[in-house]
Design a protein around this motif. Structure first.
Motif, PDB file in Angstrom:
ATOM      1  N   ASP A 209       0.848  -1.190   0.000  1.00 23.59           N
ATOM      2  CA  ASP A 209       0.000   0.000   0.000  1.00 23.59           C
ATOM      3  C   ASP A 209       0.885   1.241   0.000  1.00 23.59           C
ATOM      4  O   ASP A 209       2.107   1.157   0.119  1.00 23.59           O
ATOM      5  CB  ASP A 209      -0.949  -0.001   1.196  1.00 23.59           C
ATOM      6  N   GLY A 210       0.278   2.398  -0.132  1.00 28.35           N
ATOM      7  CA  GLY A 210       1.034   3.643  -0.276  1.00 28.35           C
ATOM      8  C   GLY A 210       1.939   3.981   0.883  1.00 28.35           C
ATOM      9  O   GLY A 210       2.909   4.732   0.729  1.00 28.35           O
ATOM     10  N   SER A 211       1.661   3.405   2.067  1.00 25.71           N
ATOM     11  CA  SER A 211       2.473   3.726   3.241  1.00 25.71           C
ATOM     12  C   SER A 211       3.888   3.170   3.155  1.00 25.71           C
ATOM     13  O   SER A 211       4.774   3.595   3.893  1.00 25.71           O
ATOM     14  CB  SER A 211       1.804   3.185   4.511  1.00 25.71           C
ATOM     15  N   LYS A 212       4.115   2.191   2.265  1.00 28.71           N
ATOM     16  CA  LYS A 212       5.413   1.521   2.223  1.00 28.71           C
ATOM     17  C   LYS A 212       6.437   2.246   1.347  1.00 28.71           C
ATOM     18  O   LYS A 212       7.642   2.016   1.473  1.00 28.71           O
ATOM     19  CB  LYS A 212       5.244   0.086   1.700  1.00 28.71           C
ATOM     20  N   PHE A 213       5.963   3.132   0.466  1.00 33.24           N
ATOM     21  CA  PHE A 213       6.863   3.805  -0.466  1.00 33.24           C
ATOM     22  C   PHE A 213       7.617   4.946   0.219  1.00 33.24           C
ATOM     23  O   PHE A 213       7.037   5.749   0.930  1.00 33.24           O
ATOM     24  CB  PHE A 213       6.085   4.337  -1.671  1.00 33.24           C
ATOM     25  N   GLY A 214       8.914   4.968  -0.008  1.00 30.95           N
ATOM     26  CA  GLY A 214       9.750   5.988   0.603  1.00 30.95           C
ATOM     27  C   GLY A 214      10.299   5.571   1.950  1.00 30.95           C
ATOM     28  O   GLY A 214      11.111   6.282   2.527  1.00 30.95           O
ATOM     29  N   LEU A 215       9.873   4.411   2.451  1.00 26.98           N
ATOM     30  CA  LEU A 215      10.403   3.896   3.701  1.00 26.98           C
ATOM     31  C   LEU A 215      11.491   2.878   3.406  1.00 26.98           C
ATOM     32  O   LEU A 215      11.394   2.124   2.434  1.00 26.98           O
ATOM     33  CB  LEU A 215       9.315   3.225   4.540  1.00 26.98           C
ATOM     34  N   SER A 216      12.502   2.845   4.237  1.00 26.68           N
ATOM     35  CA  SER A 216      13.576   1.872   4.070  1.00 26.68           C
ATOM     36  C   SER A 216      13.845   1.185   5.396  1.00 26.68           C
ATOM     37  O   SER A 216      14.265   1.823   6.359  1.00 26.68           O
ATOM     38  CB  SER A 216      14.850   2.574   3.573  1.00 26.68           C
ATOM     39  N   ALA A 217      13.562  -0.106   5.457  1.00 30.94           N
ATOM     40  CA  ALA A 217      13.917  -0.899   6.626  1.00 30.94           C
ATOM     41  C   ALA A 217      15.385  -1.298   6.505  1.00 30.94           C
ATOM     42  O   ALA A 217      16.088  -0.896   5.584  1.00 30.94           O
ATOM     43  CB  ALA A 217      13.011  -2.122   6.738  1.00 30.94           C
TER      44      ALA A 217
END
Length: 252
Positions: A209-217
């Motif tokens: 979903d859109g919440s995952k884009f731009g995040l880096s684990a």
């Protein structure tokens, strides 16, 4: 809820999700749209988030903390999008497919849309295996150690068993996705298992979903070019343009 408490909660939600819409905040916090917009305006002025058309984004790229992996907390965010993504993904499963289903809140949503499927499934998710089994779908669960918070199977036994399989399709979850780091997860052992499963699939899909884009684990389990990303594109608050040059992003 006091104004300060409510605004702190909004910041927490935005930082977890990376990006969220006004309507999602309205639904989640059970407050009016005008209150949300006033809070976003105030928080933007304070530099605690970035107000954009239709919602808000986190101020900077976030490292996804391992202790945010509890599935019940994830279910609170982007649920409508997760279900739309899962439905579209389930429609890609054909009668003779041999399918790997990864553990994750969005992949788990596929169970409802796979009722009656004649494909064969293998998963490392206990909740997903239970849901499919209750609906008489042919499913096998991998052996290994149970990860407490997510009820995912991980470990060397799981990876060894994967070596025996050759999947036509695989569906995966991710904690974060960026062009630079690819598809990531905060758990090193889970990353190894995901990487092994991706390698055994003829075609791998990442449901995000859109919440995952731009995040880096912390750890990459797949490069962007290795997978097809299925997302509920359409929110103004996420710029998908860079991803479209590398892979397929489906518009639902």
């Amino acid at each position: 809820m006091l104004t300060e408490e409510r605004q702190n909660e909004i910041v927490k939600i935005v930082n977890i999700s990376g990006a969220i819409s006004v309507q999602e905040l309205v639904n989640f916090l059970d407050i009016s749209e005008s209150t949300v917009r006033r809070d976003l305006f105030a928080l933007d002025k304070q530099g605690r988030l970035k107000r954009v058309h239709g919602g808000a984004t986190a101020v900077k790229e976030i490292s996804y903390e391992a202790d945010m992996e509890n599935l019940q907390e994830k279910y609170s965010f982007y649920m409508l999008d997760k279900r739309r993504i899962a439905k579209f993904a389930a429609e890609k499963v054909e009668k003779n497919d041999f399918v790997y289903l990864d553990a994750g809140s969005t992949v788990e949503q596929m169970a409802e849309f796979l009722v009656g499927s004649e494909a064969t499934f293998v998963t490392n998710s206990i909740p997903l295996a239970q849901k499919l089994g209750r609906n008489d779908v042919k499913v096998y669960i991998l052996p290994g150690r149970v990860k407490g918070k997510t009820e995912a199977i991980i470990g060397s036994e799981m990876r060894d068993m994967l070596e025996r399989y050759h999947f036509t399709k695989g569906f995966f979850g991710a904690n974060g996705i960026t062009i630079r780091t690819g598809c990531t997860t905060p758990d090193d052992e889970e990353a190894v298992c995901k990487r092994a499963a991706v390698a055994k699939c003829m075609k791998s899909y990442v449901l995000a979903d859109g919440s995952k884009f731009g995040l880096s684990a912390y750890i990459t389990f797949a490069d962007i070019k290795q997978v097809v990303i299925i997302t509920a594109k359409g929110k103004d608050i996420v710029d998908y343009t860079p991803y479209q040059r590398l892979t397929e992003v489906h518009v639902l």
